[in-house]
Structures are given as C-alpha cells and as structure tokens.
Write a protein that holds these residues in place. Structure first.
Motif, mmCIF file in Angstrom:
data_model
loop_
_atom_site.group_PDB
_atom_site.id
_atom_site.type_symbol
_atom_site.label_atom_id
_atom_site.label_comp_id
_atom_site.label_asym_id
_atom_site.label_seq_id
_atom_site.Cartn_x
_atom_site.Cartn_y
_atom_site.Cartn_z
ATOM 1 N N ILE A 1 0.849 -1.199 0.000
ATOM 2 C CA ILE A 1 0.000 0.000 0.000
ATOM 3 C C ILE A 1 0.879 1.241 0.000
ATOM 4 O O ILE A 1 1.879 1.294 0.722
ATOM 5 C CB ILE A 1 -0.919 -0.020 1.249
ATOM 6 N N GLU B 1 4.932 5.044 -2.623
ATOM 7 C CA GLU B 1 6.376 4.856 -2.508
ATOM 8 C C GLU B 1 6.746 3.373 -2.578
ATOM 9 O O GLU B 1 7.822 3.019 -3.058
ATOM 10 C CB GLU B 1 6.921 5.529 -1.238
ATOM 11 N N LYS B 2 5.860 2.484 -2.110
ATOM 12 C CA LYS B 2 6.152 1.054 -2.218
ATOM 13 C C LYS B 2 5.721 0.505 -3.578
ATOM 14 O O LYS B 2 6.382 -0.363 -4.146
ATOM 15 C CB LYS B 2 5.442 0.280 -1.103
ATOM 16 N N ARG C 1 8.333 0.944 -6.359
ATOM 17 C CA ARG C 1 9.439 -0.026 -6.322
ATOM 18 C C ARG C 1 8.951 -1.414 -6.722
ATOM 19 O O ARG C 1 9.663 -2.183 -7.373
ATOM 20 C CB ARG C 1 10.074 -0.054 -4.929
ATOM 21 N N VAL D 1 14.297 -0.209 5.034
ATOM 22 C CA VAL D 1 13.008 0.255 5.522
ATOM 23 C C VAL D 1 11.880 -0.474 4.817
ATOM 24 O O VAL D 1 11.032 -1.086 5.459
ATOM 25 C CB VAL D 1 12.879 1.783 5.368
ATOM 26 N N TRP D 2 11.843 -0.397 3.500
ATOM 27 C CA TRP D 2 10.838 -1.164 2.755
ATOM 28 C C TRP D 2 11.250 -1.336 1.311
ATOM 29 O O TRP D 2 11.978 -0.535 0.766
ATOM 30 C CB TRP D 2 9.448 -0.525 2.803
ATOM 31 N N VAL E 1 16.035 2.710 1.184
ATOM 32 C CA VAL E 1 15.006 3.660 0.770
ATOM 33 C C VAL E 1 15.410 5.017 1.344
ATOM 34 O O VAL E 1 15.469 5.211 2.548
ATOM 35 C CB VAL E 1 13.623 3.231 1.287
ATOM 36 N N SER F 1 8.292 6.220 3.104
ATOM 37 C CA SER F 1 7.930 4.815 3.157
ATOM 38 C C SER F 1 7.978 4.356 4.613
ATOM 39 O O SER F 1 8.768 4.867 5.414
ATOM 40 C CB SER F 1 8.887 4.002 2.290
ATOM 41 N N THR F 2 7.138 3.413 4.936
ATOM 42 C CA THR F 2 7.005 2.951 6.324
ATOM 43 C C THR F 2 7.412 1.498 6.438
ATOM 44 O O THR F 2 7.428 0.793 5.440
ATOM 45 C CB THR F 2 5.548 3.113 6.777
ATOM 46 N N PRO F 3 7.733 0.980 7.622
ATOM 47 C CA PRO F 3 7.838 1.687 8.900
ATOM 48 C C PRO F 3 9.194 2.379 9.027
ATOM 49 O O PRO F 3 10.197 1.869 8.546
ATOM 50 C CB PRO F 3 7.731 0.545 9.920
ATOM 51 N N THR G 1 2.062 2.300 8.429
ATOM 52 C CA THR G 1 0.868 2.331 7.572
ATOM 53 C C THR G 1 -0.091 1.220 7.993
ATOM 54 O O THR G 1 0.343 0.090 8.251
ATOM 55 C CB THR G 1 1.256 2.126 6.089
ATOM 56 N N PHE H 1 17.765 0.469 12.863
ATOM 57 C CA PHE H 1 17.746 1.215 11.603
ATOM 58 C C PHE H 1 19.117 1.797 11.269
ATOM 59 O O PHE H 1 19.793 2.340 12.136
ATOM 60 C CB PHE H 1 16.694 2.329 11.683
#
Lengths: 366, 366
Positions: free
Chosen positions: A99, A102-103, A106, A365-366, B8, B20-22, B262, B342
C-alpha cells in the motif's frame, strides 16, 4: 554492503572461540542438515517448499535452499525482494499488502525485472490500489490472504476469499495467483476446511487457482495435514531455535545458531552477567519466561536483559557454574530477530570459521 | 557507512507523511528542548552530565549534547567509543567490564588516541586483565562499578568497592578513576548511602576519587538526591519514550521519536494491522502490556507483533478508527532499541525532513 570501518572482522580460518562477543555464529553442518531434512519432508509429501528469507536475509543461504529443491522464496518486504532479485532469484512471493505510492513504485520496477513476482491482498482497498498502479504495466500476480485463525491479516470467510479472487481476476493489471494463509499452530483441520471451501467457491466461478500457499514454522511438519495446499512457507527451520525445539520440530543438537557471549561479571555466587543483552538476543520471549538457553548449563536461566548485559540466575545450577572470562553459547528463543540485529553473520564448521556473509537485506526500511 | 543500494532514501525537504514505512522519525524541536531541559536541571544542581549515546548512536547528536553543556559521553562498547573518538570526542566513559584479548587490543589503541578514555571494573579478574594489558602502555583510567541494588554488575558492598579501588590504584598501567553505579529506580537514599560509605573508606586509604558517576534514565530527575555523585549518566531523555512518560520525566508532547507506520489491513471491525512489527518496534515491553502508544487513538492497543506486522485492537476505541492506507505515528515503549534496528535516522521539523543521519555506531559487534 555494510562496510563500517569500525566493524570487528572475522575471517575464514579464525576460531569461533577467539571471536569478539557477543556475536551469532552458525554451524554449517547443522544448517545444511536442517535444509535437507525439511526439504525431504516436503518432497516426500509432494508439497512445494518456499523458504522465508526473513530468517537469514542472506542470498547465499537462499541459494542453498533452492539448490536443495525449494520452489522459490518468500520475502516480507519489497526491499528484501529487491536484494534477492539482484542476487538472481526469479520466483519471489512477497507476503504483504503493498500500500502507498512509494512502495508501489518499487514493486512495479521489481515486477519488470523478474519473472515470478507475487504479492498478496486481503482487501478491495489493496486490490484496487494495485490495479490502479499496474493497469498500464506488466501484470502483477496477486494471491488472496486468508485468516484461518491466526488473527493477523486475511479475509475472514471463504466467501470473502472467493469475492476478492474474482475482483483480482477482473482487475486491470492483475492476475489471480491463488490463496495464502498464515495459520495458528495445531489447527490443520481448520486450515484445510477454510482453504478447500474457498477453492470450491473460486472454481465454481470458473476462476483457476494456481497456488494455495500454507505456511508457518510452528506448523512446519503439519504441512501434509493440509492437502488443499500446493506449497508451504517457513523460515526458522534453517537455523532452528528454542521455539522450534519446544514445538518438537528439532532437538537442541539441530540448532545451528548460537550467540557467543562472554561472562563479564560474577557479582554474587548465584549471578553471572554476560555481554549479550537485548541488542544481541532481543526481548522476544515467544512464550518463554527467560531469554535463551545456555549450552552446557541447563539449569542456568537468563532472567533479565539490559541493552548490552544479560543477567543469568545460577541458583539452580547443580554442577559447575560459568566463571568470569568464560565464553558461553546461547540458543536464542527466536533466530529471525537475532539475524536482524547484525550486519554480518559468521559461519563455522567444528568451531573454525568457514565464511562471513553480509546480512544483505537487514535494516532496509521497505 | 551503511550504503546498501537498496536503502530507501529520505532527504531534506521530503514530507514525513510521504516517507515509506515503517520508519522512526525524530522531531528536531522536541529533541532540542529535551537536551536543553535536562542539561538545565543538571546545571541547576551542579551535577556534571554525561549523556549515554546508546540511545541514538549518532555523533552529530552527541555534539549537540556536548554543546549544550554535557561534560563528556557514555558508551557501552569499545566499538561505539571508536566511532565517537573518530568524530572528535575525547571524554568517553565505557561502562563495561572489558574482558578478552580481542577487546583489550582495541581498547588500548583507543586509549592512545584520545585523552579521556575511562572504563569500569567490578572484579579483580577484570582489573588484573586490564593491568596485564596496560602495564607497558599509556595508563588506563578505571572506575569501580558498584551494585547499589539494581542487580546487574557491580561489587556488592562498600568495603569491596574500597578494596577494588585500592587494587586499581596499585596496579601497573591503571589509574583509579572513581566509582560508578547504575541504580534501581526510586532508591536514591540507598545509592547515596552506598556511595558515601565507599567514598569514606577509599579516602581513608589515602586514595583520591575523582569521579562518582550515578546514572540511569528512570532516576534522571532524582540525580540531585545523590549528593555523593559528581556526575549523572542517562540516554533516553534525548528522544524520550513511553517509559519516560510513565516515569513522570516528560509528557507525550516531549516524545521526539515516533514510528511512522501504515495501516495495511482491517480484517475485522475491531482489528487493524500495521507494517511495523518486532523488527521496527522491538518486543521490549518494559513492564507495559502492549507495544507502543498510537498517537490520536488513545484507546487503541498494539496487542501483538510479528516480525513485520503489528496487530492493533480497536475494540475500546470510542471515536474514529484508523482505516486502511492511513499512516499513523507510534510512541515506542523504548527508543534505544528502536534506534538499534535502523541504519539511518530521519529528523524533521513540523513534518518536513531536516536531515538524515547514519546511525553510525549501530550493529557493531564490539
């Protein structure tokens, strides 16, 4: 990848006993045996096996798993999948609702790059978001995630699974890839009931369901009790840990990961303090009441963790007690979270370092 | 330092809401206020302040702490101290028993490099090991670690502290640096009694005690209740977290760190699932029964974490409930362990990224 000038380096030929602590170390032979044994079980039951790389985050290990017969791999993040795509893997299932722009951006780039990318969705929101993004691109394969009782993500009823499958099948830019669940342990009958009902409803709509992906380390050797599934996903088995011993999936002698730690203090007769705390062992209890099992001291209990200290209660030890300066080995409660703390992983055979691998997909991060 | 091609990236000017999360994000103004407020308290009471860098592991932040008036810094590992020495810090106290040739070798090199390196010891074993290594080198300053009730490392009685001080004072290659303790919370009277008794015994031997270092975030604003101490050490105050709110040291509006996450699934009316699990929030409970506080949803409870999923129970929410796709902010139970996950930390002012810092001392073995 992780090239801090301050990294404490280990190299092939070093003795594990001489390494600086705390540091996780992996027994090559135990790991290879774990890979072979689990793959043999899946092969014996005709189940495709998809190892989850979250446990190690190291492409060379996934290559060993695929060489042993694994069908493809399982990632939990798009960035993890990017690392493994770069390493040459094509069949990658990302078991997450993707969701956010930004994801998705990619994800779309990754889908152009490899042949076998798949993701999951458990809501119209996720499906519609994917469809809007992929409509003008190479189609993305999407499986429906089902909650068969674990209480995490997933549609709640077989009818919802069928409705979402139909929505994916009809959506621009998407291809329906099948069903997926992450079960609660010991509930194979419920899983089989849910999945077979959902399958019947989907097939009644004239929609083909290529993959039915069951998963989970706690239910690893129950995989054959879910005949509706075509594949099983699991990660922890490659290293094994205290939770896998408790689940009956292995013995302590199958645990390939140990945390090497040094006893730095013996403030009292009943207390030892080691240099492994929550930044080496993590605070994951997974239902245990202490933070790992000390090899050779079965009655010792790691009762408390600060960030860089572990406090061991020795009061129940009947025989020898560890002394200041001793290096000890700890079987962690949960290997996957330990891997995530270290930039490199040291492998050994009989206590001699064989290789050091970057934990390449750590900390993304993702 | 951490230059994975798959990272990222965030950059100054980006909106936090678009990241972008988390991902943990730090409010610059709250952080600056936390630094100023704590330093003002220490200054008002004439207590030297030594921030513990384990909380952030970022040299630029330690520079802000020192610019505000901190006397020096506190590290927990030799490798952390190396990173901060490289960044120009000279007064570094490593609060650990350093044991084993592989650590002593790096410690000795570091001692040659900076002017104010200090370590602790709580046993003759540690003292003798240090002395054997440093006898032919630049002398190392060693403080005696005292256990005033926290039950971790440290000598158990003031008389033991005095005996160990005398041993350090007499040891080749070592200089006695003083006393140190990490107290249990709310026990200032016991700390004062232990330290003042030990001081009297040491001074009666004709040995000078330059530093008496008290510490701990839980007892941060009790520092003035221990007049025997010359300095206080604490780390968490720079970011603050849920444990500091509970301790009464700050309000939620002083918490500078949030985890941006998210909502990826709403499987039922009472359940939300976010993309922050134990690999973003950690499993540290610190006495809480859930895994962080969701900003804006005071009755929401993060009841369970998988590695990349957090399950939120919304059943007690009276007003609005977060929807799929919403980004939410979480105040973590414990900031220090989040920092350690992180490779980079994002800072912002009013939701706009101001800078991105490498968590330079993260993931170093020792």
């Amino acid at each position: 990848m992780h090239n801090s000038p301050f990294a404490v380096v280990a190299k092939p030929g070093d003795k594990v006993a001489d390494l600086s602590t705390p540091r996780p170390v992996i027994d090559e032979d135990r790991m290879a045996a774990n890979i072979a044994r689990t793959q043999a079980y899946m092969d014996a039951h005709g189940i495709d096996f998809r190892p989850h790389i979250k446990t190690h985050k190291i492409p060379a290990l996934a290559a060993q798993q695929v060489a042993a017969g694994a069908k493809g791999i399982n990632c939990q993040k798009v960035t993890e999948a990017e690392v493994f795509a770069e390493a040459g893997f094509e069949d990658i299932l990302v078991t997450f609702n993707i969701i956010g722009a930004e994801k998705l951006e990619r994800l779309a780039a990754l889908n152009e790059r490899i042949s076998g990318l798949k993701v999951v969705a458990d809501s119209a929101y996720t499906v519609d978001g994917l469809s809007a993004y992929f409509a003008a691109r190479k189609p993305l394969v999407v499986l429906v995630e089902c909650d068969t009782g674990a209480g995490r993500c997933g549609v709640q009823e077989p009818a919802q699974a069928a409705a979402l499958a139909k929505r994916i099948d009809a959506a621009a830019g998407l291809a329906f890839g099948g069903l997926l669940n992450y079960p609660k342990p010991g509930a194979a009958a419920e899983v089989q009931a849910f999945l077979s009902q959902a399958l019947a409803l989907i097939e009644a709509e004239g929609v083909t369901c290529p993959i039915v992906s069951n998963g989970g380390s706690p239910s690893l050797f129950d995989a054959h009790l879910v005949p509706a599934a075509t594949e099983h996903r699991a990660g922890t088995y490659i290293y094994n840990d205290r939770s896998m011993v408790r689940a009956g999936h292995c013995t302590v002698d199958d645990c390939a990961m140990h945390i090497l730690a040094t006893v730095v203090s013996r403030p009292t007769g009943d207390r030892a303090v080691i240099d492994a705390g929550s930044k080496a062992l993590t605070s994951d209890l997974l239902g245990f009441t202490d933070y790992g099992q000390v090899v050779g001291y079965p009655q010792a209990s790691i009762t408390g963790l600060s960030e860089e200290h572990g406090v061991i209660d020795l009061s129940k030890c009947e025989g020898a007690r560890p002394q200041i300066g001793d290096k000890i080995l700890i079987i962690p409660n949960h290997t996957c979270v330990v891997s995530n703390l270290f930039d490199t992983m040291v492998f050994h055979r009989d206590g001699v370092v064989t290789r050091v691998e970057d934990v390449a997909a750590r900390g993304l991060v993702w």
